[in-house]
Scaffold this motif. Structure first.
Motif, PDB file in Angstrom:
ATOM      1  N   GLN B 116      44.774  59.258  50.636  1.00  0.00           N
ATOM      2  CA  GLN B 116      44.913  58.101  49.739  1.00  0.00           C
ATOM      3  C   GLN B 116      46.085  58.278  48.773  1.00  0.00           C
ATOM      4  N   HIS B 119      49.104  57.351  50.862  1.00  0.00           N
ATOM      5  CA  HIS B 119      49.266  55.917  51.146  1.00  0.00           C
ATOM      6  C   HIS B 119      49.568  55.121  49.875  1.00  0.00           C
ATOM      7  N   TRP B 120      48.871  55.425  48.785  1.00  0.00           N
ATOM      8  CA  TRP B 120      49.163  54.705  47.538  1.00  0.00           C
ATOM      9  C   TRP B 120      50.588  54.977  47.095  1.00  0.00           C
ATOM     10  N   LEU B 123      52.994  52.862  49.051  1.00  0.00           N
ATOM     11  CA  LEU B 123      53.073  51.478  48.563  1.00  0.00           C
ATOM     12  C   LEU B 123      53.874  51.418  47.267  1.00  0.00           C
ATOM     13  N   LEU B 124      53.639  52.398  46.395  1.00  0.00           N
ATOM     14  CA  LEU B 124      54.348  52.403  45.111  1.00  0.00           C
ATOM     15  C   LEU B 124      55.834  52.697  45.303  1.00  0.00           C
ATOM     16  N   ALA B 284      44.230  57.040  43.799  1.00  0.00           N
ATOM     17  CA  ALA B 284      43.713  57.641  45.025  1.00  0.00           C
ATOM     18  C   ALA B 284      42.267  58.100  44.853  1.00  0.00           C
ATOM     19  N   THR B 288      39.847  52.893  47.332  1.00  0.00           N
ATOM     20  CA  THR B 288      40.081  53.115  48.753  1.00  0.00           C
ATOM     21  C   THR B 288      41.379  52.467  49.189  1.00  0.00           C
ATOM     22  N   ILE B 289      42.115  53.163  50.040  1.00  0.00           N
ATOM     23  CA  ILE B 289      43.237  52.492  50.699  1.00  0.00           C
ATOM     24  C   ILE B 289      43.150  52.807  52.179  1.00  0.00           C
ATOM     25  N   ASN B 290      43.394  51.806  52.991  1.00  0.00           N
ATOM     26  CA  ASN B 290      43.334  51.911  54.439  1.00  0.00           C
ATOM     27  C   ASN B 290      42.098  52.671  54.925  1.00  0.00           C
ATOM     28  N   ASP B 310      51.069  46.466  55.824  1.00  0.00           N
ATOM     29  CA  ASP B 310      51.210  46.820  54.406  1.00  0.00           C
ATOM     30  C   ASP B 310      52.185  45.834  53.756  1.00  0.00           C
TER      31      ASP B 310
END
Lengths: 262, 558
Positions: B116, B119-120, B123-124, B284, B288-290, B310
């Motif tokens: 997480q 992935h976060w 995105l950032l 994270a 939750t992400i993905n 995304d």
């Protein structure tokens, strides 16, 4: 056998064969179609239930569905929809419908359990249809992994892989499935309410339906292992979150870090 | 000669052990020289200058968390039956890649957290690059001498999207497989070479057994290496060009006003890294992400509702969703000599992104050609002081946002209780009308803000204090600005349109006429900054602020 083989060139043999063929296919078809209506009217309703149900129906439903549930321009005929359809539509508050629209919304049920039972009895008495499922299929003791596969293949394209719901055309939608009772999930599958297709027992077996229910209840009780699930809506809610909350907090920090000077 | 000079130089002898070690290293790598050079580099302080840093720090976090993930991820598409601790998938047939992603999530200690974090921060990373580029665009920081660095930044954005997409596809869950299927479809829509390109990429018919391994190589080696290279180029040019600064008293194109890197700015930047890390770690830990376990293993038959890429690929997905298959009787799909040409996939997938990136890369040259401005700029424009550029930027931004919103059209429909079809129709209209409205509105807002600035510079700030004069008139007292604030409101350029001029042969070329036309379009509507004479006229000859109100209308007419 010898007599049979001797008569095989009889002028009427072809007709006899045709008749036999028709009987077999017809019989098989009759058996196959009744498989889909298996367990129809296993719940017994008393004559009193049916009579009370008829009264309720005439007072609350007949405006659209017509006297004797034969249907009008505003509502379909309910002959043969079965008790399961009534139990689902009335039990989840979708019927009586709040207003005409692409789809009926779920709302607090207007009838209590006994009245719903009576309405089901009345509609079931009009013609054979799917009955309210047995407890054994709703116990959530099926195979969640098999149910998950069935769900992804049959249901996820509308209801979303995480059962969070999804949009259909022209204002119709597939609702989220959290907090829907086992009975109602099963009834929805066998009756195909609103815009949902029917998943007959030939399509998804009763055991398969039990597995799907097990899967849905399991992912519901599992919660979200990774923290708040942001609606389980996938990358859109994640993107919105990182732009609004993530960047928002970071911008607040940048302003704080540079606030000492002009 | 050299021998004698070294002999004369006083030999430095450190007194402490640490000093001797430091001196030893410094004598060999010249650290103090580097520190002297870089430690005194000046950085201006403004919150909007920190998004590049956020991107850099997210990238560092991506490298760290990504390295952790490579220890446990297996990019194989071989079949296996899941035997981990997530019960709803127990025994389900899946690829080793998906199974190892699930193991990272459920059976590796700290694995889900690291996934997480990764992935976060991805995105950032892209989001902060985007905001950084918006800041650079709207303040005019892309102008000479920074055009090349703008292009490098644009390349970084594309590479960041590539890194994100290759990573998104790795877990081989249903969501990522659906995303790859769209890429496959877009590839196949390319005329002539499409099918060959797709078969080459996937190693045969989609999905095949090769693509995860290939994407993995791109994701962990090639793309990050290119990003690193571009970051080095980017930062090198930042050092060469020095940092830009917002206009203010004492700031000009020949200086940089701010803090030196050491010690203040280094401490701030170092601390800021941990702030970014902390924000990502909190996200994270709590969000939750993905959730790949929700989606199940990839299988080409099921497609889940709410399947989206995304956010940074969203605008392409949105363009695909907006494209109609037919308009009336006009079809976008042809069969030519037995080959299918699917314009309904090819156009939306490639054209908007192509236009967006082409205009973005070319913009510094487009603007300098129109304005004939080839001077160096180190002082930024406030967005309102370049109304046409701001309007172009806002129009592009709105265009992007329309496509972006279209990627979430199904969720807009379900969450706002509207028809999916209506959402699509509206967004289709906005795709064409939105940028035009945005251009007009943004330009008018910028000009209005300039007029407001001008009025405040001339007449001071409204205090909200109403005074009744002896003869009965009511006026509002205006407080004059101090010199520093006034400088900000008057210290900007407002170029007038440049008419076409003949070239060396005395001919006004057609191109020059076009340039002159665009220059008129660019600078026609302008609000000139208040001149010293106007300021003098507004402030000088009356001591009582009360008279200002009466004069307001006169001095505003320009």
């Amino acid at each position: 056998m010898k007599a049979l083989s001797q008569k095989r060139r009889h002028p009427l043999a072809a007709i006899a064969l045709l008749l036999m063929g028709l009987l077999v296919t017809g019989g098989l078809y009759a058996v196959a179609t009744t498989v889909n209506e298996a367990k129809a009217s296993t719940t017994s309703y008393s004559a009193n239930d049916t009579a009370e149900g008829e009264k309720l129906f005439e007072a609350n439903c007949a405006t659209c569905h017509g006297m004797g549930a034969s249907g009008t321009q505003d509502g379909p005929s309910l002959v043969g929809v079965g008790a399961a359809a009534v139990d689902f539509q009335v039990g989840t508050g979708r019927m009586p419908m709040q207003m005409n629209g692409p789809q009926a919304y779920k709302k607090p049920a207007q009838f209590n359990d006994q009245q719903t039972h009576q309405l089901s009895a009345y509609v079931a008495s009009l013609g054979a249809g799917p009955a309210i499922p047995e407890e054994g299929l709703l116990d959530g003791q099926g195979d969640a992994a098999v149910g998950g596969e069935l769900f992804r293949v049959n249901c996820a394209m509308c209801h979303n892989a995480a059962a969070a719901g999804g949009a259909l055309t022209r204002g119709k939608f597939a609702p989220a499935l959290a907090d829907v009772s086992e009975k109602h999930i099963y009834e929805a599958m066998v009756t195909g309410p609103q815009n949902m297709p029917v998943f007959s027992d030939a399509n998804v077996s009763p055991e398969g339906k039990r597995d799907i229910i097990t899967f849905l209840k399991q992912i519901e009780s599992n919660g979200s292992p990774g923290g708040a699930d942001l609606g389980a809506l996938g990358p859109v809610s994640e993107g919105l979150f990182v732009w609004v909350a993530g960047l928002g907090v970071i911008i607040a920090f940048t302003i704080w870090l540079t606030s000492r000077t002009s | 000669m050299s021998a004698s000079s070294t002999a004369k130089a006083p030999a430095f002898v450190a007194t402490t052990k640490a000093g001797r070690v430091t001196d030893f290293v410094d004598a060999r790598v010249g650290g103090s020289g580097i520190l002297r050079e870089f430690g005194r580099k000046v950085f201006p302080d403004h919150w909007s200058f920190m998004f590049g840093e956020v991107a850099l720090y997210s990238f560092v976090i991506l490298l760290l968390s990504g390295t952790f993930l490579t220890f446990f991820f297996d990019p194989s598409m071989a079949h296996t039956n899941y035997d981990g601790s997530y019960v709803p998938l127990k025994g389900v047939e899946m690829s080793v890649a998906y199974s190892s992603s699930l193991d990272i999530s459920f059976d590796v200690r700290g694995g889900l957290f690291m996934r997480q974090v990764h992935h976060w921060s991805a995105l950032l990373f892209v989001a902060s690059i985007a905001v950084h580029m918006l800041r650079v665009f709207f303040t005019g920081a892309f102008r000479k001498p920074r055009e090349m660095n703008w292009v490098v930044g644009g390349v970084l954005l594309i590479l960041a999207m590539a890194a994100g997409f290759t990573g998104y596809s790795l877990p081989d869950d249903l969501l990522s497989g659906n995303g790859l299927r769209i890429i496959d479809g877009v590839m196949k829509s390319i005329p002539v070479i499409g099918t060959y390109a797709s078969f080459f990429f996937f190693g045969g018919e989609f999905p095949g057994y090769a693509v995860i391994g290939r994407l993995y190589m791109l994701h962990i080696l090639l793309v990050p290496a290119l990003i690193l290279l571009m970051i080095v180029l980017h930062l090198f040019m930042v050092v060469v060009h020095k940092h830009t600064q917002y206009p203010g008293p004492g700031r000009n194109d020949g200086n940089v006003v701010g803090y030196p890197l050491g010690p203040v700015y280094a401490a701030k930047a170092g601390g800021f890294f941990f702030i970014v890390f902390g924000v990502i770690a909190l996200m994270a830990a709590f969000f939750t992400i993905n959730p790949i376990w929700n989606y199940g293993p990839y299988d080409p038959s099921p497609v889940s509702a709410g399947t989206q890429p995304d956010w940074y690929i969203g605008f392409v997905d949105g363009a695909l969703r907006l494209m109609p298959g037919v308009i009336g009787d006009f079809h976008f799909e042809y069969v030519i000599f037995g080959y299918t040409l699917s314009l309904n996939v090819l156009l939306p997938a490639l054209v908007p992104a192509g236009i967006l990136f082409t205009v973005m890369f070319m913009y510094p040259w487009i603007e300098s050609w129109i304005t004939k401005d080839n001077r160096e700029h180190h002082v930024l424009d406030r967005p309102r002081n370049a109304p046409t550029r701001t309007a172009i930027g806002v129009a592009g931004f709105v265009w992007y946002c329309v496509m972006w919103a279209a990627a979430g059209s199904d969720l807009i429909a379900t969450h706002f209780y509207v028809s999916l079809n209506d959402v699509t129709y509206w967004l289709r209209a906005l795709f064409f009308i939105g940028p035009i409205i945005a251009f007009i509105v943004a330009k008018r807002v910028a000009l209005a803000l300039q007029r407001k600035d001008r009025e405040i510079a001339l007449h001071g700030r409204e205090t909200g204090r109403i005074v009744r004069l002896p003869h009965g008139e009511f006026i509002e007292v205006h407080a004059p600005l101090d010199e520093y604030k006034r400088y900000k409101l008057v210290g900007f350029e407002s170029p007038a349109p440049l008419p076409a001029v003949p070239n060396d042969h005395g001919i006004v070329t057609r191109k020059e006429k076009q340039r002159a036309f665009l220059s008129k379009w660019f600078f026609e509507d302008r609000v000139a900054p208040a001149t010293p004479a106007e300021l003098e006229a507004a402030h000088g000859h009356h001591a009582h602020p009360a008279v200002e109100a009466a004069e307001e209308s006169k001095s505003l007419s320009h």
